[in-house]
Each structure stands twice: as C-alpha cells, then as structure tokens.
Motif scaffolding. Sequence first.
Motif, mmCIF file in Angstrom:
data_model
loop_
_atom_site.group_PDB
_atom_site.id
_atom_site.type_symbol
_atom_site.label_atom_id
_atom_site.label_comp_id
_atom_site.label_asym_id
_atom_site.label_seq_id
_atom_site.Cartn_x
_atom_site.Cartn_y
_atom_site.Cartn_z
ATOM 1 N N ARG A 143 0.864 -1.178 0.000
ATOM 2 C CA ARG A 143 0.000 0.000 0.000
ATOM 3 C C ARG A 143 0.902 1.230 0.000
ATOM 4 O O ARG A 143 1.717 1.417 0.881
ATOM 5 C CB ARG A 143 -0.895 -0.002 1.235
ATOM 6 N N VAL A 144 0.744 2.077 -1.015
ATOM 7 C CA VAL A 144 1.506 3.314 -1.128
ATOM 8 C C VAL A 144 0.485 4.447 -1.131
ATOM 9 O O VAL A 144 -0.338 4.538 -2.044
ATOM 10 C CB VAL A 144 2.353 3.337 -2.427
ATOM 11 N N GLU A 145 0.577 5.277 -0.105
ATOM 12 C CA GLU A 145 -0.410 6.342 0.113
ATOM 13 C C GLU A 145 -1.795 5.716 0.173
ATOM 14 O O GLU A 145 -2.056 4.906 1.042
ATOM 15 C CB GLU A 145 -0.279 7.441 -0.938
ATOM 16 N N ASP A 146 -2.684 6.019 -0.750
ATOM 17 C CA ASP A 146 -4.035 5.459 -0.701
ATOM 18 C C ASP A 146 -4.274 4.442 -1.815
ATOM 19 O O ASP A 146 -5.403 4.103 -2.122
ATOM 20 C CB ASP A 146 -5.077 6.575 -0.777
ATOM 21 N N ARG A 147 -3.212 3.922 -2.422
ATOM 22 C CA ARG A 147 -3.333 2.959 -3.526
ATOM 23 C C ARG A 147 -2.537 1.704 -3.231
ATOM 24 O O ARG A 147 -1.516 1.753 -2.556
ATOM 25 C CB ARG A 147 -2.779 3.548 -4.826
#
Length: 187
Positions: A3-7
């Motif tokens: 998970r990177v930021e909100d994606r």
Amino acid sequence: LRRVEDRWMVLIDVPIGDRFGQTPYKMVIGIPNDFFQAVLAAQKLPATWIPVVLDSSWRVVARVPSVENFIGHKGEGEEFRDAPTDQVHKVHLQQDVAAIAAHSHSARYGWTTAIAISEADLFSQAFGLVFLSALGGFAATGFVVLLAASMLTYVAGGIKKLADGVHEFPEGILQRKLTFRVQELSN
C-alpha cells in the motif's frame, strides 16, 4: 503487494541478465493494482464467475467483484498452488460458500490466475442449459414428426390417385395375362 499512500501497488521483480546468462541484478517495478483489475473487468465473464489474480505469495492482487474486501488478503485454494493447471478443484470462498475453481500458474513468476463459481450458481446455470437443450430437442422432434406426416400424406395421396386411375380403365384396354399349359415331364 504494498500500500503506497491510498493505492495498492503491485511490486514486480524483473531479473536483469548479463551476457553470460547470469541474472546479477533485478529491477523492482511498481504497477497500480487498478491495471490488473481493469484486465479482469475487460474479460466480460458472466456475473456469477469470480476471476482473481494472485501474486507469488498467494495474496489477492485483483478480483472481480468487490476487490476492496480482498486485496492484499490470502486467496482461497492455496493448497492447489502446485496442482496441474488443467484441473478443477473444490474450494470454499468467503462466508464458507462451496465453489469450483480452475487455476493457471506461471512457472516463471509464481503468479496464479483463477476463476471460481459457487456450486449453487454452477448447478443453476447447468440446469438452465439442460432445460434449453431438452426444449430444443423436443421442438426438433416435433418438427421431424410433422415433416414425416406431411410426406406420408403426400405419398398416400399419390397412391390413391394411381388406384383410382386403375379402376377407371375400361376392361378392353387391359391385357389379360396369357396362361401357358406347359408341364415338365420326368423320365
């Protein structure tokens, strides 16, 4: 899968080989899981089928429908990870729903694509096809019977015309069969 930021990003290791055939380096590429989700959605599968893409750790990368509830979680049927890809297996989906699944494994990267359908949906679809096939067979049989009856009526009409024509001949036109009085004599 990370998970990177909100994606969610799918991290793919790409081996980089040298001129001697060795792979001393690897490059890690991050691809948004939306890409894999779009590939699954573009397949236009029936609504009751559940396609899924699993990474090499058997975590859900993409799934149709409701990817939000499954992404990053362990996929069902991991016990069939090393099974041949030309077989179907019984699995249990979320909420303990019995299903049939077919898997296709990538030997090179360890990823798996699978399609599952609940047993209830499978049997209802199969029953519908059997019913349609039986209805089609019944209609075809009825058509053949009607065709045979019409041909028999046509042939019977022709025979009746011939029989009526024979009765209308005057007696003088018909030639009588000659009778021979030949006998075989034995010695």
